[in-house]
Design an enzyme around this catalytic site. Structure first.
Site, short mmCIF file in Angstrom:
data_model
loop_
_atom_site.label_atom_id
_atom_site.label_comp_id
_atom_site.label_asym_id
_atom_site.label_seq_id
_atom_site.Cartn_x
_atom_site.Cartn_y
_atom_site.Cartn_z
N ARG A 1 0.54 -5.50 -9.56
CA ARG A 1 -0.90 -5.04 -9.80
C ARG A 1 -1.67 -6.06 -10.59
NH1 ARG A 1 -0.43 0.39 -8.55
NH2 ARG A 1 1.45 1.40 -9.17
N ASP B 1 -4.02 4.31 3.85
CA ASP B 1 -2.87 4.27 4.60
C ASP B 1 -2.80 5.24 5.80
OD1 ASP B 1 -0.61 2.85 5.92
OD2 ASP B 1 0.68 3.68 4.13
N GLU C 1 -10.38 4.83 -4.09
CA GLU C 1 -8.97 4.60 -3.69
C GLU C 1 -8.85 3.14 -3.65
OE1 GLU C 1 -6.31 5.37 -3.55
OE2 GLU C 1 -5.62 7.49 -2.43
N ASP C 2 -7.65 2.68 -4.05
CA ASP C 2 -7.47 1.05 -3.59
C ASP C 2 -7.24 0.81 -1.89
OD1 ASP C 2 -4.96 2.71 -3.65
OD2 ASP C 2 -3.77 1.37 -4.90
N ASP D 1 0.84 -2.47 -5.90
CA ASP D 1 2.08 -2.76 -6.37
C ASP D 1 3.21 -2.74 -5.39
OD1 ASP D 1 2.10 0.07 -6.71
OD2 ASP D 1 4.18 -0.11 -7.44
N GLY E 1 -3.04 2.87 -8.31
CA GLY E 1 -3.67 1.56 -7.73
C GLY E 1 -5.17 1.25 -7.85
N LYS F 1 -6.13 1.08 6.22
CA LYS F 1 -5.05 0.68 7.75
C LYS F 1 -5.52 1.47 8.62
CE LYS F 1 -1.48 -0.99 4.79
NZ LYS F 1 -0.01 -0.81 3.95
N PHE G 1 2.40 -4.30 4.72
CA PHE G 1 2.05 -3.99 3.23
C PHE G 1 1.61 -5.21 2.60
CE2 PHE G 1 4.29 -3.62 -1.02
CZ PHE G 1 3.89 -2.30 -1.02
N ILE G 2 0.75 -4.58 1.62
CA ILE G 2 0.10 -5.74 0.64
C ILE G 2 0.28 -5.63 -0.86
CG2 ILE G 2 -1.91 -6.64 2.26
CD1 ILE G 2 -3.68 -4.50 0.89
P1 IMP Z 1 -1.47 7.10 2.18
O1 IMP Z 1 -1.27 8.65 1.44
O2 IMP Z 1 -0.23 6.85 2.94
O3 IMP Z 1 -2.81 6.93 2.64
O4 IMP Z 1 -1.14 5.90 1.08
C1 IMP Z 1 -1.98 5.81 -0.11
C2 IMP Z 1 -1.46 5.12 -1.33
O5 IMP Z 1 -0.12 4.60 -0.97
C3 IMP Z 1 -2.36 4.12 -1.83
O6 IMP Z 1 -3.48 4.65 -2.75
C4 IMP Z 1 -1.58 3.30 -2.44
O7 IMP Z 1 -1.22 3.59 -3.70
C5 IMP Z 1 -0.19 3.30 -1.45
N1 IMP Z 1 -0.10 2.25 -0.36
C6 IMP Z 1 -0.44 2.28 0.83
N2 IMP Z 1 -0.34 1.19 1.50
C7 IMP Z 1 -0.08 0.15 0.47
C8 IMP Z 1 0.26 -1.03 0.57
O8 IMP Z 1 0.04 -1.87 1.67
N3 IMP Z 1 0.58 -1.61 -0.65
C9 IMP Z 1 0.72 -1.17 -1.79
N4 IMP Z 1 0.46 0.33 -1.64
C10 IMP Z 1 0.04 1.00 -0.94
MG MG Z 2 -3.55 4.65 -4.51
#
Ligand code: IMP
Ligand code: MG
Length: 175
Positions: free
Chosen positions: A166, A104, A100-101, A160, A46, A132, A153-154
């Site tokens: 992407r 979440d 990081e992109d 993606d 991402g 988020k 979700f974005i």
């Molecule tokens: P986390 O481990 O739950 O914090 O999620 C992190 C990863 O999940 C990010 O680096 C993204 O690759 C993916 N992700 C989280 N939220 C989104 C979203 O809204 N759209 C797309 N990918 C997401």
């Molecule tokens: Mg990511």
């Protein structure tokens, strides 16, 4: 409105807003690291676009490396974070900025922190383009976040939905 697989998405953040936010983030990082030559460690897949633009806005010497982690399936985070490409051990003694992109739940950030416990870096900072807060379950401090967004979700700008979206230069939100 756009469609990716079975879902519809509406425009959310445009390319100019993203660029301004990334330029601002690059300036903040440069001010904080002073004379250090940081290594930006992008989290694939991402973060590839964020890393690219962040480095173009970072006007001082810097290096880049990548790790590859995956936790998402469809539009849901899974609790298991898989390590697909690991860390470069040459990061010892360096100032590392994880890029990081989006953050979440924070599971990925927690896993990254654990990975770095094995490497004796000089300092470790975390930069995320999107955050988020409502979904975040960890106490790990995020040093740089450009946009705090609702728990929706974005896609776009590296992010993606099951592989698609992407390449979009702007951000779309699930309708
Ligand atoms: P986390 O481990 O739950 O914090 O999620 C992190 C990863 O999940 C990010 O680096 C993204 O690759 C993916 N992700 C989280 N939220 C989104 C979203 O809204 N759209 C797309 N990918 C997401
Ligand atoms: Mg990511």
């Amino acid at each position: 409105m756009i469609q990716l697989h079975d879902k519809h998405f509406v425009p959310f953040i445009n390319a100019a807003e993203i660029d301004t936010a990334i330029a601002d983030m690059a300036a903040k990082i440069a001010a904080d690291v002073e004379d250090e030559v940081p290594v930006f460690v992008g989290v694939l897949n991402g973060a590839f676009m964020v890393v690219s633009d962040l480095m173009k806005h970072y006007t001082r010497p810097c290096e880049v490396s990548f790790v590859k982690l995956a936790s998402y399936e469809g539009t849901q985070s899974t609790n298991e974070v898989k390590q697909l490409i690991g860390l470069d051990k040459k990061l010892e003694g360096r100032t590392v900025i994880i890029v990081e992109d989006i953050v979440d739940t924070g599971n990925t950030v927690e896993e990254l922190k654990k990975m770095f416990e094995a490497v004796n870096v000089k300092q470790l900072k975390i930069a995320a383009l999107f955050f988020k807060p409502e979904a975040y379950t960890k106490n790990i401090k995020l040093d740089y976040t450009a946009f705090s967004i609702p728990n929706k979700f974005i896609v776009g700008y590296g992010l993606d939905y099951d592989g698609l979206g992407r390449n979009l230069p702007e951000i779309y939100q699930l309708k």
